[in-house]
Write an enzyme that holds these catalytic residues in place. Structure first.
Site, PDB file in Angstrom:
ATOM      1  N   ARG A   2     -75.758  46.602  78.471  1.00  0.00           N
ATOM      2  CA  ARG A   2     -76.981  46.093  79.084  1.00  0.00           C
ATOM      3  C   ARG A   2     -76.886  46.081  80.608  1.00  0.00           C
ATOM      4  O   ARG A   2     -77.740  45.499  81.270  1.00  0.00           O
ATOM      5  CB  ARG A   2     -77.193  44.656  78.604  1.00  0.00           C
ATOM      6  CG  ARG A   2     -78.443  44.455  77.768  1.00  0.00           C
ATOM      7  CD  ARG A   2     -78.443  43.005  77.372  1.00  0.00           C
ATOM      8  NE  ARG A   2     -79.678  42.515  76.885  1.00  0.00           N
ATOM      9  CZ  ARG A   2     -79.906  42.243  75.597  1.00  0.00           C
ATOM     10  NH1 ARG A   2     -79.012  42.514  74.690  1.00  0.00           N
ATOM     11  NH2 ARG A   2     -81.038  41.688  75.246  1.00  0.00           N
ATOM     12  N   ARG A  34     -86.631  37.912  80.838  1.00  0.00           N
ATOM     13  CA  ARG A  34     -85.819  38.926  80.151  1.00  0.00           C
ATOM     14  C   ARG A  34     -86.282  40.334  80.505  1.00  0.00           C
ATOM     15  O   ARG A  34     -85.468  41.244  80.658  1.00  0.00           O
ATOM     16  CB  ARG A  34     -85.879  38.697  78.630  1.00  0.00           C
ATOM     17  CG  ARG A  34     -85.134  37.440  78.220  1.00  0.00           C
ATOM     18  CD  ARG A  34     -85.447  37.038  76.800  1.00  0.00           C
ATOM     19  NE  ARG A  34     -84.880  37.927  75.816  1.00  0.00           N
ATOM     20  CZ  ARG A  34     -85.271  37.951  74.546  1.00  0.00           C
ATOM     21  NH1 ARG A  34     -86.215  37.157  74.124  1.00  0.00           N
ATOM     22  NH2 ARG A  34     -84.690  38.779  73.711  1.00  0.00           N
ATOM     23  N   ARG A  65     -87.541  32.342  68.137  1.00  0.00           N
ATOM     24  CA  ARG A  65     -86.328  32.154  68.927  1.00  0.00           C
ATOM     25  C   ARG A  65     -86.663  31.410  70.208  1.00  0.00           C
ATOM     26  O   ARG A  65     -87.682  31.709  70.824  1.00  0.00           O
ATOM     27  CB  ARG A  65     -85.742  33.527  69.290  1.00  0.00           C
ATOM     28  CG  ARG A  65     -84.703  34.015  68.329  1.00  0.00           C
ATOM     29  CD  ARG A  65     -84.339  35.447  68.565  1.00  0.00           C
ATOM     30  NE  ARG A  65     -84.008  35.794  69.954  1.00  0.00           N
ATOM     31  CZ  ARG A  65     -83.586  36.993  70.337  1.00  0.00           C
ATOM     32  NH1 ARG A  65     -83.448  37.943  69.449  1.00  0.00           N
ATOM     33  NH2 ARG A  65     -83.303  37.251  71.590  1.00  0.00           N
ATOM     34  N   ARG A  92     -93.294  37.117  67.438  1.00  0.00           N
ATOM     35  CA  ARG A  92     -92.043  37.438  66.740  1.00  0.00           C
ATOM     36  C   ARG A  92     -91.413  36.177  66.131  1.00  0.00           C
ATOM     37  O   ARG A  92     -91.379  35.126  66.751  1.00  0.00           O
ATOM     38  CB  ARG A  92     -91.054  38.078  67.710  1.00  0.00           C
ATOM     39  CG  ARG A  92     -89.740  38.447  67.033  1.00  0.00           C
ATOM     40  CD  ARG A  92     -89.032  39.515  67.777  1.00  0.00           C
ATOM     41  NE  ARG A  92     -88.114  38.980  68.760  1.00  0.00           N
ATOM     42  CZ  ARG A  92     -87.153  39.712  69.335  1.00  0.00           C
ATOM     43  NH1 ARG A  92     -87.019  40.983  69.030  1.00  0.00           N
ATOM     44  NH2 ARG A  92     -86.370  39.177  70.228  1.00  0.00           N
ATOM     45  N   LYS A  98     -85.535  47.294  68.487  1.00  0.00           N
ATOM     46  CA  LYS A  98     -84.164  47.812  68.304  1.00  0.00           C
ATOM     47  C   LYS A  98     -83.561  47.329  66.990  1.00  0.00           C
ATOM     48  O   LYS A  98     -82.997  48.110  66.231  1.00  0.00           O
ATOM     49  CB  LYS A  98     -83.254  47.372  69.476  1.00  0.00           C
ATOM     50  CG  LYS A  98     -83.707  47.861  70.838  1.00  0.00           C
ATOM     51  CD  LYS A  98     -82.666  47.577  71.909  1.00  0.00           C
ATOM     52  CE  LYS A  98     -82.481  46.106  72.226  1.00  0.00           C
ATOM     53  NZ  LYS A  98     -83.649  45.467  72.864  1.00  0.00           N
TER      54      LYS A  98
HETATM   55  P1  AMP Z   1     -80.846  40.069  72.209  1.00  0.00           P
HETATM   56  O1  AMP Z   1     -80.886  39.429  70.872  1.00  0.00           O
HETATM   57  O2  AMP Z   1     -80.153  41.411  72.181  1.00  0.00           O
HETATM   58  O3  AMP Z   1     -82.190  40.111  72.887  1.00  0.00           O
HETATM   59  O4  AMP Z   1     -79.900  39.145  73.127  1.00  0.00           O
HETATM   60  C1  AMP Z   1     -80.226  37.790  73.385  1.00  0.00           C
HETATM   61  C2  AMP Z   1     -79.501  37.314  74.634  1.00  0.00           C
HETATM   62  O5  AMP Z   1     -78.077  37.424  74.472  1.00  0.00           O
HETATM   63  C3  AMP Z   1     -79.803  38.104  75.892  1.00  0.00           C
HETATM   64  O6  AMP Z   1     -81.022  37.698  76.523  1.00  0.00           O
HETATM   65  C4  AMP Z   1     -78.579  37.799  76.742  1.00  0.00           C
HETATM   66  O7  AMP Z   1     -78.634  36.488  77.286  1.00  0.00           O
HETATM   67  C5  AMP Z   1     -77.473  37.808  75.684  1.00  0.00           C
HETATM   68  N1  AMP Z   1     -76.903  39.161  75.530  1.00  0.00           N
HETATM   69  C6  AMP Z   1     -76.966  39.956  74.429  1.00  0.00           C
HETATM   70  N2  AMP Z   1     -76.354  41.128  74.639  1.00  0.00           N
HETATM   71  C7  AMP Z   1     -75.892  41.086  75.914  1.00  0.00           C
HETATM   72  C8  AMP Z   1     -75.193  42.005  76.748  1.00  0.00           C
HETATM   73  N3  AMP Z   1     -74.839  43.213  76.301  1.00  0.00           N
HETATM   74  N4  AMP Z   1     -74.895  41.620  78.009  1.00  0.00           N
HETATM   75  C9  AMP Z   1     -75.241  40.409  78.484  1.00  0.00           C
HETATM   76  N5  AMP Z   1     -75.921  39.497  77.764  1.00  0.00           N
HETATM   77  C10 AMP Z   1     -76.246  39.827  76.488  1.00  0.00           C
END
Ligand code: AMP
Length: 218
Positions: A88, A171, A160, A127, A13
């Protein structure tokens, strides 16, 4: 033009979002990046979200929705935004739809990157992410020019903490349980474009841009 780039963690993404915002003058709103920035800066939001992120769980809907609403009120989002990592969950999607509808707007397109779980697990292991600008690399597919240093901003590139295998599996489970039902919600509204997310980044990018051009003809 409000677009959601959608897919499981590690679907690409962020990579495709960077290409979209080069081709279209809308800001990328990436909730994960917002949380990581707050974590680095030690803000109350960062402290509150830390445990959820490290466990691979979703940060509570009310908290995320408020952050996104605040961000979308900013001047640069007046003509639209590219949402990356939000919504999400179905409550987040309903919140977003209602927030836009109150302003006479709606989601115009959901680009759904389709990637099997087995590919995700392999990808996430390799990654690497820039600690400063969030650019992502892969140790074998798209490495940094200088090991451990971001090509874009020169900062340190790391794995990360939530990209370790156990957290990736959590996840993915969170994605299947809470996030993927959103696709059907938007499919019923006729705004989903499914894009095969496996293959060369350029080819996937061409299909993403094609879907956007079709949804928003000039
Ligand atoms: P990402 O970088 O988008 O994979 O987000 C990393 C982490 O941030 C996720 O695993 C969640 O813990 C939190 N997070 C990001 N976006 C959201 C969302 N829209 N709703 C809830 N948690 C989020």
């Amino acid at each position: 033009m409000f677009v959601i780039i959608f897919g499981p963690p590690g679907a690409g993404k962020g990579t495709q979002a960077a290409r979209i915002v080069q081709a279209h003058p809308i800001p990328q709103v990436a909730t994960g990046d917002i949380f990581r920035k707050n974590l680095r800066e030690g803000t109350a939001l960062g402290i509150e979200s830390k445990g959820y992120m490290e466990a691979g769980k979703l940060v509570p809907d009310e908290l995320v929705s408020k952050i996104v609403a605040d961000r979308l009120q900013q001047d640069d989002c007046v003509a639209g935004a590219l949402l990356d990592g939000f919504p999400r969950s179905l409550p987040q999607a309903c919140f977003l739809d209602a927030w836009l509808a109150e302003r006479g707007m709606a989601i115009g397109l959901v680009v759904h990157l389709v990637v099997p779980d087995s590919v995700i697990v392999e990808r996430m292991g390799g990654r690497r992410t820039c600690t400063n600008c969030g650019a992502t690399y892969h140790v074998s597919v798209s490495p940094t020019k200088v090991q451990g240093i971001c090509d874009r901003c020169g900062s340190q590139v790391i794995q990360r903490p939530d990209d370790n295998e156990a957290t990736v599996l959590t996840r993915l489970a969170t994605y299947h349980e809470q996030t993927s039902p959103i696709v059907e919600h938007y499919r019923a509204l006729g705004v989903v474009a499914d894009v095969e997310g496996v293959g060369s980044i350029d080819r996937i990018g061409d299909h993403v841009i094609e879907a956007i051009t079709k949804a928003f003809p000039v």
